[in-house]
Design a protein around this motif. Structure first.
Motif, PDB file in Angstrom:
ATOM      1  N   LEU A 108      -9.015  10.761  -7.680  1.00  0.00           N
ATOM      2  CA  LEU A 108      -8.552  10.286  -8.988  1.00  0.00           C
ATOM      3  C   LEU A 108      -7.180   9.632  -8.898  1.00  0.00           C
ATOM      4  CD1 LEU A 108      -9.540  13.424 -11.116  1.00  0.00           C
ATOM      5  CD2 LEU A 108     -10.781  11.258 -10.981  1.00  0.00           C
ATOM      6  N   ILE A 109      -6.323  10.140  -7.977  1.00  0.00           N
ATOM      7  CA  ILE A 109      -4.947   9.656  -7.868  1.00  0.00           C
ATOM      8  C   ILE A 109      -4.623   9.370  -6.406  1.00  0.00           C
ATOM      9  CG2 ILE A 109      -2.510  10.271  -8.166  1.00  0.00           C
ATOM     10  CD1 ILE A 109      -3.302  12.002 -10.532  1.00  0.00           C
ATOM     11  N   GLN A 110      -4.097   8.171  -6.168  1.00  0.00           N
ATOM     12  CA  GLN A 110      -3.587   7.847  -4.847  1.00  0.00           C
ATOM     13  C   GLN A 110      -2.123   8.269  -4.781  1.00  0.00           C
ATOM     14  OE1 GLN A 110      -5.201   6.916  -2.353  1.00  0.00           O
ATOM     15  NE2 GLN A 110      -6.951   5.625  -2.952  1.00  0.00           N
ATOM     16  N   ARG A 111      -1.795   9.127  -3.806  1.00  0.00           N
ATOM     17  CA  ARG A 111      -0.446   9.659  -3.698  1.00  0.00           C
ATOM     18  C   ARG A 111       0.263   9.037  -2.498  1.00  0.00           C
ATOM     19  NH1 ARG A 111      -4.319  13.266  -4.763  1.00  0.00           N
ATOM     20  NH2 ARG A 111      -4.053  14.971  -6.266  1.00  0.00           N
ATOM     21  N   THR A 112       1.505   8.612  -2.706  1.00  0.00           N
ATOM     22  CA  THR A 112       2.373   8.224  -1.591  1.00  0.00           C
ATOM     23  C   THR A 112       3.678   8.976  -1.771  1.00  0.00           C
ATOM     24  OG1 THR A 112       3.444   6.367  -2.720  1.00  0.00           O
ATOM     25  CG2 THR A 112       1.329   5.910  -1.614  1.00  0.00           C
ATOM     26  N   THR A 113       4.560   8.844  -0.801  1.00  0.00           N
ATOM     27  CA  THR A 113       5.845   9.547  -0.911  1.00  0.00           C
ATOM     28  C   THR A 113       6.697   8.971  -2.036  1.00  0.00           C
ATOM     29  OG1 THR A 113       6.742   8.067   0.773  1.00  0.00           O
ATOM     30  CG2 THR A 113       5.901  10.217   1.512  1.00  0.00           C
TER      31      THR A 113
END
Length: 300
Positions: A48-53
């Motif tokens: 559902l969510i693309q996470r990056t730093t």
């Protein structure tokens, strides 16, 4: 079906675009918010969510899911808030059942004063001597005299009542006064809930008690009728003190066997459950307990 709490956290994260801001809004650690979104993704089998730093963004499935979930979730939260507000503010309909003895001006004045104090409350009043089923009839509160046979209802004592043996002077004029309870068998009596012209009266005097079977030509299901026929000289009645104290004082009635009376009869407010008591019912109960009612005697 996905966990509704996990959905609520996801909607918040999507709306804020940040795990930390969403977690702060929800009053939970960032790690908990992240774990709930991950759990939701695992339940649905999609990312559902693309996470990056540096940032996060919704996937196409995440955007579609958010668009479908956010509005229904808002409606659920609105409904929950509306219920909470109702609990904080005394409002809404109260269905109340009272015996026929309450069908008089003094009780109507009490109800009127209560409605003026709580203008957002409405009252639907049942005046009947029938013991209505509170749950089946959707009644919020009943007032009942005497023994409670239903052990599932909640009851609070409001007061007590005691009944005296009384008769009109005209009835006693050419008759010998009873000197003991057994003499009542030789008198006409006005009966409450009599069957076939007979009833059994349980009387006490200190530690003594006696059951006397009495008879008469008039019987009724309510005290208004019993008192009316007693006043008119149709026999000896067993009347609540609140019905006859004033008449005894002015000589309209004579107390017979003054050392004898009924046992104390307790008056109860009854309602179906003590869980999640609506505020409108709580304030009505408080008003009832504070009311100096002429319909019963105080407990102390």
């Amino acid at each position: 079906m996905a966990d509704l709490n996990d959905i609520a956290v996801f909607v918040k994260v999507a709306r804020y675009g940040s795990f930390s801001r969403a977690a702060h809004s929800l009053g939970m650690p960032v790690s908990t918010a992240s774990r709930k979104v991950t759990s939701l993704e695992e339940q649905l089998g999609v990312t559902l969510i693309q996470r990056t730093t540096r940032k996060l963004s919704l996937t196409a499935q995440g955007r579609a899911y958010y668009d479908r979930c956010s509005e229904p979730l808002a409606h659920l939260l609105d409904a929950e808030q509306a219920l909470t507000e109702t609990q904080r503010k005394p409002e809404g309909l109260l269905k109340i059942s009272v015996p026929v003895i309450f069908g008089q001006e003094v009780f109507y004045e009490f109800i009127s004063d209560f409605l003026k104090a709580y203008s957002e409350i409405q009252i639907d009043l049942f005046v009947t001597n029938l013991f209505l089923d509170l749950v089946a009839e959707n009644i919020d509160l009943g007032i009942r005299f005497g023994e409670l046979k239903d052990s599932t209802i909640v009851a609070q004592r409001l007061g007590k009542s005691v009944r005296y043996l009384v008769a009109a002077p005209g009835y006693l004029r050419d008759r010998a006064l009873p000197t003991n309870p057994e003499d009542l068998k030789d008198h006409r009596c006005v009966l409450l809930n009599g069957r076939n012209g007979e009833a059994e009266w349980h009387l006490i005097s200190g530690r003594k008690s006696v059951d006397v079977r009495v008879s008469g030509s008039v019987s009724s299901r309510d005290f208004d009728a019993v008192s009316a026929f007693t006043y008119r000289g149709h026999g000896i009645g067993l009347l609540p003190s609140t019905y006859c104290d004033e008449q005894i004082e002015r000589g309209a009635l004579i107390r017979v066997l003054p050392d004898w009376s009924s046992p104390e009869i307790f008056v109860h407010a009854v309602y179906p459950t003590r869980r999640f008591l609506p505020l409108r019912l709580q304030v009505f109960l408080d008003a009832l307990k504070a009311w100096k009612s002429p319909l019963w005697l105080p407990l102390h």
